[in-house]
Design a protein around this motif. Structure first.
Motif, PDB file in Angstrom:
ATOM      1  N   VAL A   9      30.051   0.752 -30.657  1.00  0.00           N
ATOM      2  CA  VAL A   9      29.854   1.712 -29.578  1.00  0.00           C
ATOM      3  C   VAL A   9      29.235   1.008 -28.382  1.00  0.00           C
ATOM      4  O   VAL A   9      28.671  -0.075 -28.487  1.00  0.00           O
ATOM      5  N   GLY A  10      29.317   1.656 -27.206  1.00  0.00           N
ATOM      6  CA  GLY A  10      28.720   1.125 -25.993  1.00  0.00           C
ATOM      7  C   GLY A  10      27.365   1.745 -25.745  1.00  0.00           C
ATOM      8  O   GLY A  10      27.018   2.786 -26.311  1.00  0.00           O
ATOM      9  N   ILE A  11      26.608   1.120 -24.859  1.00  0.00           N
ATOM     10  CA  ILE A  11      25.250   1.595 -24.605  1.00  0.00           C
ATOM     11  C   ILE A  11      25.246   2.990 -23.993  1.00  0.00           C
ATOM     12  O   ILE A  11      24.356   3.800 -24.266  1.00  0.00           O
ATOM     13  N   LEU A  12      26.258   3.312 -23.180  1.00  0.00           N
ATOM     14  CA  LEU A  12      26.316   4.646 -22.592  1.00  0.00           C
ATOM     15  C   LEU A  12      26.498   5.714 -23.656  1.00  0.00           C
ATOM     16  O   LEU A  12      25.941   6.816 -23.556  1.00  0.00           O
ATOM     17  N   GLU A  13      27.276   5.402 -24.685  1.00  0.00           N
ATOM     18  CA  GLU A  13      27.455   6.348 -25.786  1.00  0.00           C
ATOM     19  C   GLU A  13      26.155   6.549 -26.552  1.00  0.00           C
ATOM     20  O   GLU A  13      25.851   7.658 -26.999  1.00  0.00           O
ATOM     21  N   VAL A  14      25.393   5.486 -26.695  1.00  0.00           N
ATOM     22  CA  VAL A  14      24.127   5.588 -27.425  1.00  0.00           C
ATOM     23  C   VAL A  14      23.113   6.420 -26.649  1.00  0.00           C
ATOM     24  O   VAL A  14      22.516   7.358 -27.189  1.00  0.00           O
ATOM     25  N   ILE A  15      22.918   6.102 -25.366  1.00  0.00           N
ATOM     26  CA  ILE A  15      21.876   6.789 -24.596  1.00  0.00           C
ATOM     27  C   ILE A  15      22.265   8.207 -24.197  1.00  0.00           C
ATOM     28  O   ILE A  15      21.424   8.963 -23.696  1.00  0.00           O
ATOM     29  N   SER A  16      23.525   8.580 -24.405  1.00  0.00           N
ATOM     30  CA  SER A  16      23.935   9.961 -24.141  1.00  0.00           C
ATOM     31  C   SER A  16      24.123  10.749 -25.433  1.00  0.00           C
ATOM     32  O   SER A  16      24.577  11.898 -25.402  1.00  0.00           O
ATOM     33  N   SER A  17      23.755  10.153 -26.568  1.00  0.00           N
ATOM     34  CA  SER A  17      23.948  10.799 -27.866  1.00  0.00           C
ATOM     35  C   SER A  17      22.901  11.886 -28.096  1.00  0.00           C
ATOM     36  O   SER A  17      21.847  11.917 -27.465  1.00  0.00           O
ATOM     37  N   TRP A  18      23.214  12.787 -29.040  1.00  0.00           N
ATOM     38  CA  TRP A  18      22.284  13.851 -29.409  1.00  0.00           C
ATOM     39  C   TRP A  18      20.932  13.279 -29.818  1.00  0.00           C
ATOM     40  O   TRP A  18      19.882  13.768 -29.403  1.00  0.00           O
ATOM     41  N   THR A  19      20.957  12.272 -30.650  1.00  0.00           N
ATOM     42  CA  THR A  19      19.709  11.719 -31.179  1.00  0.00           C
ATOM     43  C   THR A  19      18.862  11.117 -30.072  1.00  0.00           C
ATOM     44  O   THR A  19      17.660  11.400 -29.972  1.00  0.00           O
ATOM     45  N   PHE A  20      19.465  10.283 -29.227  1.00  0.00           N
ATOM     46  CA  PHE A  20      18.709   9.603 -28.174  1.00  0.00           C
ATOM     47  C   PHE A  20      18.168  10.604 -27.156  1.00  0.00           C
ATOM     48  O   PHE A  20      16.964  10.617 -26.853  1.00  0.00           O
ATOM     49  N   VAL A  21      19.030  11.446 -26.634  1.00  0.00           N
ATOM     50  CA  VAL A  21      18.629  12.402 -25.596  1.00  0.00           C
ATOM     51  C   VAL A  21      17.647  13.430 -26.152  1.00  0.00           C
ATOM     52  O   VAL A  21      16.661  13.793 -25.498  1.00  0.00           O
ATOM     53  N   GLY A  22      17.907  13.904 -27.373  1.00  0.00           N
ATOM     54  CA  GLY A  22      17.026  14.908 -27.969  1.00  0.00           C
ATOM     55  C   GLY A  22      15.597  14.427 -28.120  1.00  0.00           C
ATOM     56  O   GLY A  22      14.641  15.144 -27.783  1.00  0.00           O
ATOM     57  N   TRP A  23      15.439  13.204 -28.620  1.00  0.00           N
ATOM     58  CA  TRP A  23      14.090  12.655 -28.771  1.00  0.00           C
ATOM     59  C   TRP A  23      13.438  12.378 -27.424  1.00  0.00           C
ATOM     60  O   TRP A  23      12.233  12.593 -27.255  1.00  0.00           O
ATOM     61  N   GLN A  24      14.216  11.893 -26.460  1.00  0.00           N
ATOM     62  CA  GLN A  24      13.662  11.675 -25.118  1.00  0.00           C
ATOM     63  C   GLN A  24      13.098  12.970 -24.543  1.00  0.00           C
ATOM     64  O   GLN A  24      11.963  13.018 -24.052  1.00  0.00           O
ATOM     65  N   LEU A  25      13.890  14.025 -24.604  1.00  0.00           N
ATOM     66  CA  LEU A  25      13.453  15.315 -24.055  1.00  0.00           C
ATOM     67  C   LEU A  25      12.224  15.836 -24.799  1.00  0.00           C
ATOM     68  O   LEU A  25      11.248  16.268 -24.166  1.00  0.00           O
ATOM     69  N   ALA A  26      12.266  15.793 -26.118  1.00  0.00           N
ATOM     70  CA  ALA A  26      11.148  16.318 -26.902  1.00  0.00           C
ATOM     71  C   ALA A  26       9.854  15.563 -26.626  1.00  0.00           C
ATOM     72  O   ALA A  26       8.786  16.174 -26.436  1.00  0.00           O
ATOM     73  N   LEU A  27       9.925  14.242 -26.556  1.00  0.00           N
ATOM     74  CA  LEU A  27       8.723  13.432 -26.356  1.00  0.00           C
ATOM     75  C   LEU A  27       8.167  13.575 -24.947  1.00  0.00           C
ATOM     76  O   LEU A  27       6.947  13.727 -24.764  1.00  0.00           O
ATOM     77  N   PHE A  28       9.039  13.536 -23.940  1.00  0.00           N
ATOM     78  CA  PHE A  28       8.551  13.677 -22.567  1.00  0.00           C
ATOM     79  C   PHE A  28       7.974  15.070 -22.320  1.00  0.00           C
ATOM     80  O   PHE A  28       6.948  15.218 -21.646  1.00  0.00           O
ATOM     81  N   LEU A  29       8.636  16.107 -22.860  1.00  0.00           N
ATOM     82  CA  LEU A  29       8.139  17.466 -22.677  1.00  0.00           C
ATOM     83  C   LEU A  29       6.804  17.660 -23.383  1.00  0.00           C
ATOM     84  O   LEU A  29       5.888  18.292 -22.836  1.00  0.00           O
ATOM     85  N   ALA A  30       6.679  17.131 -24.592  1.00  0.00           N
ATOM     86  CA  ALA A  30       5.419  17.254 -25.332  1.00  0.00           C
ATOM     87  C   ALA A  30       4.286  16.535 -24.607  1.00  0.00           C
ATOM     88  O   ALA A  30       3.170  17.066 -24.494  1.00  0.00           O
ATOM     89  N   TRP A  31       4.573  15.332 -24.113  1.00  0.00           N
ATOM     90  CA  TRP A  31       3.558  14.560 -23.386  1.00  0.00           C
ATOM     91  C   TRP A  31       3.149  15.283 -22.110  1.00  0.00           C
ATOM     92  O   TRP A  31       1.948  15.422 -21.810  1.00  0.00           O
ATOM     93  N   ALA A  32       4.136  15.776 -21.350  1.00  0.00           N
ATOM     94  CA  ALA A  32       3.852  16.484 -20.092  1.00  0.00           C
ATOM     95  C   ALA A  32       3.048  17.753 -20.343  1.00  0.00           C
ATOM     96  O   ALA A  32       2.182  18.124 -19.539  1.00  0.00           O
ATOM     97  N   ALA A  33       3.302  18.423 -21.459  1.00  0.00           N
ATOM     98  CA  ALA A  33       2.578  19.653 -21.776  1.00  0.00           C
ATOM     99  C   ALA A  33       1.146  19.367 -22.210  1.00  0.00           C
ATOM    100  O   ALA A  33       0.231  20.158 -21.928  1.00  0.00           O
ATOM    101  N   LEU A  34       0.937  18.232 -22.896  1.00  0.00           N
ATOM    102  CA  LEU A  34      -0.400  17.918 -23.415  1.00  0.00           C
ATOM    103  C   LEU A  34      -1.340  17.328 -22.370  1.00  0.00           C
ATOM    104  O   LEU A  34      -2.559  17.469 -22.490  1.00  0.00           O
ATOM    105  N   VAL A  35      -0.805  16.651 -21.362  1.00  0.00           N
ATOM    106  CA  VAL A  35      -1.664  16.013 -20.356  1.00  0.00           C
ATOM    107  C   VAL A  35      -2.599  17.020 -19.692  1.00  0.00           C
ATOM    108  O   VAL A  35      -3.819  16.785 -19.629  1.00  0.00           O
TER     109      VAL A  35
END
Length: 227
Positions: free
Chosen positions: A19-45
């Protein structure tokens, strides 16, 4: 094995071809964890800003709290695959360099996502160390290396251990660092603090000092044999 199908599906057990890097960084797993972690961090600050204990370095405190979740997930998932998943052994033991198994591929994608997030947030903390930035960048590179190489992944056999099992010790380490940085926590819960430090020492010595070198030897034996 078709890696593209693993990335397109939210299920970790769907059968991943290179697979290519664009497929990886646009995947459910990659994007889902990015969103969850950034949102959790932004909410906790802002919550940490209002805390008497964390108000001096709220971004750092929020970061230390958030990382417990992905580290726990990696440790639990990696331990399941490495010690208990018979399908993992059947799929990858015969080919430890280029074998194909969707959950092992996805734990590597998840680690890549986690380390990219960790690299960005660590750079934004009130107190940061260059060694931590180098560590996150290097680990992210290795995770991408695992999913972007080979016909359907590279060294996936070793990913559940090095990206998963070894992170079990990181959970008590993170908690210990949190307590050590914010003294009132350690002072208010001394028994928990000491027990947690003991747990870290036992797990670290078992997996990172004992098991790690043995698996490294196995890794290099198969690498040289593969060449």
């Amino acid at each position: 094995c078709h890696p593209q199908e693993w990335l397109r599906s939210p299920s970790p057990h769907v059968a991943v071809m290179s697979v290519g890097i664009l497929e990886v960084i646009s995947s459910w797993t990659f994007v889902g964890w990015q969103l969850a972690l950034f949102l959790a961090w932004a909410a906790l600050v802002p919550v940490c800003k209002r805390s008497a204990i964390f108000k001096e370095t709220p971004r750092h405190a929020a970061h230390q709290i958030v990382v417990i979740a992905p580290l726990t997930y990696l440790g639990a998932t990696g331990a399941w695959l490495w010690f208990f998943d018979a399908d993992f052994e059947a799929a990858l033991t015969g080919d430890r360099l280029f074998g194909c198994y969707a959950p092992a591929f996805n734990i590597s994608v998840m680690m890549a996502s986690f380390q990219v997030w960790d690299l960005i947030t660590t750079a934004l903390l009130e107190v940061r160390k260059e060694a931590h930035l180098i560590h996150h960048a290097t680990t992210a590179f290795l995770a991408f290396l695992a999913v972007l190489n080979g016909p359907h992944g590279f060294l996936l056999y070793y990913c559940p251990f090095f990206f998963g099992v070894t992170e079990i010790s990181s959970v008590p380490l993170t908690i210990s660092d949190l307590f050590r940085t914010y003294k009132p926590l350690a002072e208010s819960r001394p028994i928990f603090y000491r027990t947690n430090r003991l747990a870290f020492a036992v797990i670290f010595l078992t997996f990172r000092c004992g098991y790690w070198p043995i698996l490294c030897l196995d890794f290099w034996q198969h690498m040289f044999a593969g060449n």
